[in-house]
Write a protein that holds these residues in place. Sequence first.
Motif, mmCIF file in Angstrom:
data_model
loop_
_atom_site.group_PDB
_atom_site.id
_atom_site.type_symbol
_atom_site.label_atom_id
_atom_site.label_comp_id
_atom_site.label_asym_id
_atom_site.label_seq_id
_atom_site.Cartn_x
_atom_site.Cartn_y
_atom_site.Cartn_z
ATOM 1 N N SER A 74 0.810 -1.205 0.000
ATOM 2 C CA SER A 74 0.000 0.000 0.000
ATOM 3 C C SER A 74 0.846 1.259 0.000
ATOM 4 N N GLU A 75 2.149 1.108 0.014
ATOM 5 C CA GLU A 75 3.011 2.280 -0.020
ATOM 6 C C GLU A 75 3.211 2.757 -1.453
ATOM 7 N N THR A 76 3.699 3.953 -1.571
ATOM 8 C CA THR A 76 4.016 4.466 -2.894
ATOM 9 C C THR A 76 5.289 3.819 -3.397
ATOM 10 N N ALA A 77 5.605 4.086 -4.648
ATOM 11 C CA ALA A 77 6.755 3.423 -5.267
ATOM 12 C C ALA A 77 8.051 3.737 -4.538
ATOM 13 N N ALA A 78 8.928 2.762 -4.496
ATOM 14 C CA ALA A 78 10.231 2.969 -3.881
ATOM 15 C C ALA A 78 11.146 3.705 -4.856
ATOM 16 N N ASP A 79 12.316 4.054 -4.383
ATOM 17 C CA ASP A 79 13.277 4.772 -5.212
ATOM 18 C C ASP A 79 13.857 3.827 -6.253
ATOM 19 N N GLU A 80 13.370 4.001 -7.520
ATOM 20 C CA GLU A 80 13.785 3.069 -8.562
ATOM 21 C C GLU A 80 15.265 3.195 -8.899
ATOM 22 N N SER A 81 15.894 4.310 -8.541
ATOM 23 C CA SER A 81 17.311 4.477 -8.867
ATOM 24 C C SER A 81 18.176 3.511 -8.097
ATOM 25 N N ALA A 82 17.624 2.961 -7.009
ATOM 26 C CA ALA A 82 18.390 2.018 -6.203
ATOM 27 C C ALA A 82 18.255 0.595 -6.697
ATOM 28 N N VAL A 83 17.497 0.400 -7.753
ATOM 29 C CA VAL A 83 17.246 -0.939 -8.249
ATOM 30 C C VAL A 83 18.029 -1.146 -9.537
ATOM 31 N N ALA A 84 18.590 -2.309 -9.685
ATOM 32 C CA ALA A 84 19.358 -2.611 -10.896
ATOM 33 C C ALA A 84 18.467 -2.473 -12.115
ATOM 34 N N ALA A 85 19.086 -2.063 -13.205
ATOM 35 C CA ALA A 85 18.314 -1.778 -14.413
ATOM 36 C C ALA A 85 17.602 -2.994 -14.948
ATOM 37 N N ASP A 86 18.116 -4.201 -14.674
ATOM 38 C CA ASP A 86 17.505 -5.400 -15.239
ATOM 39 C C ASP A 86 16.432 -5.991 -14.350
ATOM 40 N N GLU A 87 16.088 -5.321 -13.277
ATOM 41 C CA GLU A 87 15.038 -5.822 -12.388
ATOM 42 C C GLU A 87 13.729 -5.117 -12.722
ATOM 43 N N PRO A 88 12.631 -5.862 -12.927
ATOM 44 C CA PRO A 88 11.374 -5.241 -13.361
ATOM 45 C C PRO A 88 10.711 -4.443 -12.242
ATOM 46 N N THR A 89 10.023 -3.405 -12.664
ATOM 47 C CA THR A 89 9.168 -2.654 -11.745
ATOM 48 C C THR A 89 7.831 -3.380 -11.626
ATOM 49 N N ILE A 90 7.388 -3.549 -10.399
ATOM 50 C CA ILE A 90 6.129 -4.252 -10.121
ATOM 51 C C ILE A 90 5.124 -3.251 -9.565
ATOM 52 N N SER A 91 3.946 -3.215 -10.124
ATOM 53 C CA SER A 91 2.939 -2.277 -9.637
ATOM 54 C C SER A 91 2.400 -2.713 -8.290
ATOM 55 N N ASN A 92 1.969 -1.726 -7.502
ATOM 56 C CA ASN A 92 1.345 -2.022 -6.210
ATOM 57 C C ASN A 92 0.157 -2.964 -6.372
ATOM 58 N N SER A 93 -0.653 -2.701 -7.408
ATOM 59 C CA SER A 93 -1.858 -3.504 -7.589
ATOM 60 C C SER A 93 -1.521 -4.958 -7.887
ATOM 61 N N LEU A 94 -0.479 -5.206 -8.684
ATOM 62 C CA LEU A 94 -0.086 -6.584 -8.956
ATOM 63 C C LEU A 94 0.458 -7.237 -7.692
ATOM 64 N N ALA A 95 1.230 -6.491 -6.933
ATOM 65 C CA ALA A 95 1.760 -7.038 -5.681
ATOM 66 C C ALA A 95 0.630 -7.420 -4.730
ATOM 67 N N TYR A 96 -0.383 -6.569 -4.654
ATOM 68 C CA TYR A 96 -1.514 -6.863 -3.779
ATOM 69 C C TYR A 96 -2.252 -8.110 -4.253
ATOM 70 N N ALA A 97 -2.551 -8.162 -5.568
ATOM 71 C CA ALA A 97 -3.261 -9.318 -6.113
ATOM 72 C C ALA A 97 -2.467 -10.595 -5.887
ATOM 73 N N TYR A 98 -1.172 -10.509 -6.023
ATOM 74 C CA TYR A 98 -0.291 -11.656 -5.794
ATOM 75 C C TYR A 98 -0.386 -12.111 -4.342
ATOM 76 N N GLU A 99 -0.390 -11.153 -3.451
ATOM 77 C CA GLU A 99 -0.391 -11.489 -2.020
ATOM 78 C C GLU A 99 -1.663 -12.203 -1.597
ATOM 79 N N VAL A 100 -2.805 -11.773 -2.117
ATOM 80 C CA VAL A 100 -4.074 -12.335 -1.660
ATOM 81 C C VAL A 100 -4.539 -13.492 -2.528
ATOM 82 N N ALA A 101 -3.773 -13.849 -3.548
ATOM 83 C CA ALA A 101 -4.210 -14.876 -4.489
ATOM 84 C C ALA A 101 -4.291 -16.242 -3.830
ATOM 85 N N GLY A 102 -5.325 -16.978 -4.182
ATOM 86 C CA GLY A 102 -5.438 -18.364 -3.761
ATOM 87 C C GLY A 102 -4.648 -19.276 -4.681
#
Length: 926
Positions: free
Chosen positions: A37-65
């Motif tokens: 539920s937080e806003t996006a983290a500082d993308e500059s600290a993430v390696a360029a080859d690591e994908p950005t994941i949306s909050n909504s996808l992370a939430y759906a992933y967490e609650v998925a059966g």
Amino acid sequence: MDRDPPRPPFDSLDRRAFLGATATSAALSLVPSTAASETAADESAVAADEPTISNSLAYAYEVAGENTTIPTLIELDDVSALATVTEVDAAFRTLTDGPVAAHADLSPGDIDEVRTVDGVKSMRYVRGSNPFWVLGEYPDGIFPAASDSRDFISYDQAVDGLDLLEHRNSDRLRVRTVGRSPGVDDELDAQVRARPVRIAELTNGVRDGDSFPDRETVAFVCSIHGDERSGAEAALRLIEDVLAGDDDDLGRLLDDVALLFLFPNPDGWVTRSPWSNLQSGADPFDTFMRQTGTGVDPNRQYPTVGYVDPQHHPAEPNGIDLRDDGDGTGGITDAGSASAGTHPGRDRLAVDRDVTEEYLKTVPDSLSVAERLRAYDVSYFVDLHGMYGSEAFVKGLVMNGEQSPAELADLRALNERVDDVLSESIGPLIEERRDTLEDVAAGARGPSTVPERAYEYGTIADTIDYTTTGGLSTWAGHPLEMGGLDATTISFEMTFDNRLNRVITYHPEIVDLQVAAYRRVIESTARHAVSSPDRAVRGNDTTTGYVTSPSLVRRSADLPHETAGEMTTERDGATASGSKAAETELVERRETASLDSGDAETLAFDLPSAARSVSVDISATGGSAPAARLVGPEGDVVRFADSAASLAGERWVVSDPSGGEWAVRLATGDEDPGGATRVRATGVVTDGSPPDPEQALGYRQRPYEATPFEFFEVYESVLDGGETTALTPDDVRDGALVDGDDPAVDSLVVIHDDAADESYVDALGSYVDAGGTLLVTDAGTRLLGGLDIAAVDGISSDDVTTLTNPLSLVGWKYDDHPLLDGVRDVQQELWTSPSLGYAVQGQVPLHGVSADAVEEAGGTVAAEHGSTATVGSLGDGAIHFVGSLLPPATQENLHPFGVHDYAVTTLGTTLLANAVGHDPPWVDGS
């Protein structure tokens, strides 16, 4: 290909936060993680080859059966990465012309696999018919054909698409923000999120101030119930095709007609997202919902004339006094976006300042819609709904209300046009896709009928077997002076467009057929609007008399709360002068039952003896659809339903209930899924007087004087070659019905038995013997027992009875009877009872005569309830009777917005015209 700048992500979460948020993703949780539920983290600290994941996808992933799939949009560096991603076992849609992307419904395990692929730039939760719209890509159009679509059109996609179409076609399309929805609980933002309610105006020169007044304006309501998607699906595609020139037939009409498309329920649209839920705290469905965020049915919250259910929130923007006080903003601003926000308050809604906070919070959407629609001069108003299974693929519902014979004739002509078009275009497709239709019906959670024909039409009660109050279309049909739009109104219902199962599934073949059918409805209505001629009843040079009586007049001034002394009331800081009334109180009982498969439970509630009515709502909030029984204090079953699903849109109302303990018995079948069922009972309690609407609902009583005799004035106005004349009982006694040896009027209608002394009844008999035609209806039917003439020989007062039914239905019909000439099989309802103040599914008077007595007297029965004839003829057609047609309104229930003079249906009008020798416009030869 259409290409526009990519839309930015609505929310984003870097890969490290995603991994932290989903470390325990195997467990199903309805509470979002802090990281999700937080806003996006500082993308500059993430390696360029690591994908950005949306909050909504992370939430759906967490609650998925374990068996849940998540609609995922994957943006990639290049086609080699795409090739690797699509090796995952899922049905991918891909994009390579421009951005490289893929979309699929992925399991949590699939997501784990995809996010490790080199070249994956971002992953987002995206639903829609074209999931690539967030990238500004429209490979198959803004709203692709239903057969080519990935899914239903999402709310955000619709907002984006309409804005884009408006930008490209500003001379023909204007999209306005009408107001705001109540809002849903958004677990991502941890707040209530309201969304704009929008209306799209489609016509040539749409921004020309003279374009609307010079044209017929036709309004279409698209998916007012969020779980009935076909209206929005059809309208959005039609708008795009007309603007693209792919629907030339309709496009050519835009110089003569202005089309309005209202999308009134964004809340029910967005609850399909796992993080969006009703404010009422209902169990999440992760599917479209009928209600708005505050848990109310949006198609029951409009200020309709007649009976108002105490559980509803009739949204009158003019406030307590029902008058436009001029203290709002005077208009609806177009400002607004799809971003978060609670309702903007009364100033932004342009409602009066004496609208109470309860209404502003619960129905801000309906308040705004009513206010905005009053700014248009709407000719035709069409509501596009969905239903469960049905023998007809589409049903047309003529709304409740006061409609003249000319308006009924116009509606019948529109329905016949729609019937012809759908039978020709959709009928063959039903047969082609019968296997698919049968598969959908077989997979429904309960018995579901497969359509056998394209179309059927009638009143609400004729077609769906119950009636309503508070409906948007019903309100739109009311006269301007009674708060409506004075439009000709109709609703349509679409088969298999409802929650057949816990989660609504996209079936391309079915949605394609639904879209095709509703496009034909929209096009047919537009054509009808610009080509509909005036229609008249052919009177055949006859004179029809009717006997008046002051006892049938209903006046608001006679109500106790209108005749008592003045008082001052205060609501939400607004002081208003009102009428002192007898005490009125609403008593509420709310209970919830949690049922497993094959389970049963009884919920009890007490009603005080002073209750005038009780309204009971039963709604399944989980996966169950239990059978329900309403049981009175004496143990008698008062109402029942085989499944709570069959109560969608319907509410049980019991007039004059006994005081004591009532119960709702619920039971699920062995194959039914478990879930919660909520029961709400609302009693209207008074001191014996009719209820005061200001105390119960927060509205003053609208002044009115209603009389059923107004029907004859309106009838004469559309009568070609005939006239009507009013007579008093004294006129009848004084011999006004007979001129020498001949009848003074060709036919006489008597709808009451007031002043029925011997001389009055004898005068009626003399009129019949002189060759006049007598039609008795309603309480006038009782006169048959007192007539001493050959035509009614053997019929006594004991043979004439009064029935009470939930609706004014004629019963079993004998189609070859002359009174039924021009009557269709589906027609049953004689008049619409809520319009005259009768409770929905309450006690409606229906008079009748013993069928045996009628036949023994040499008469014929046209319709009957059991052994009681409700429609028939005596004396070789010298006398006709219709048991219920023009009753006076009742003042015993809540009716703050007044009551109508009459509410005669097409069936009722046909029976009357046939009885008095007239030809209505829909009878052959007229």
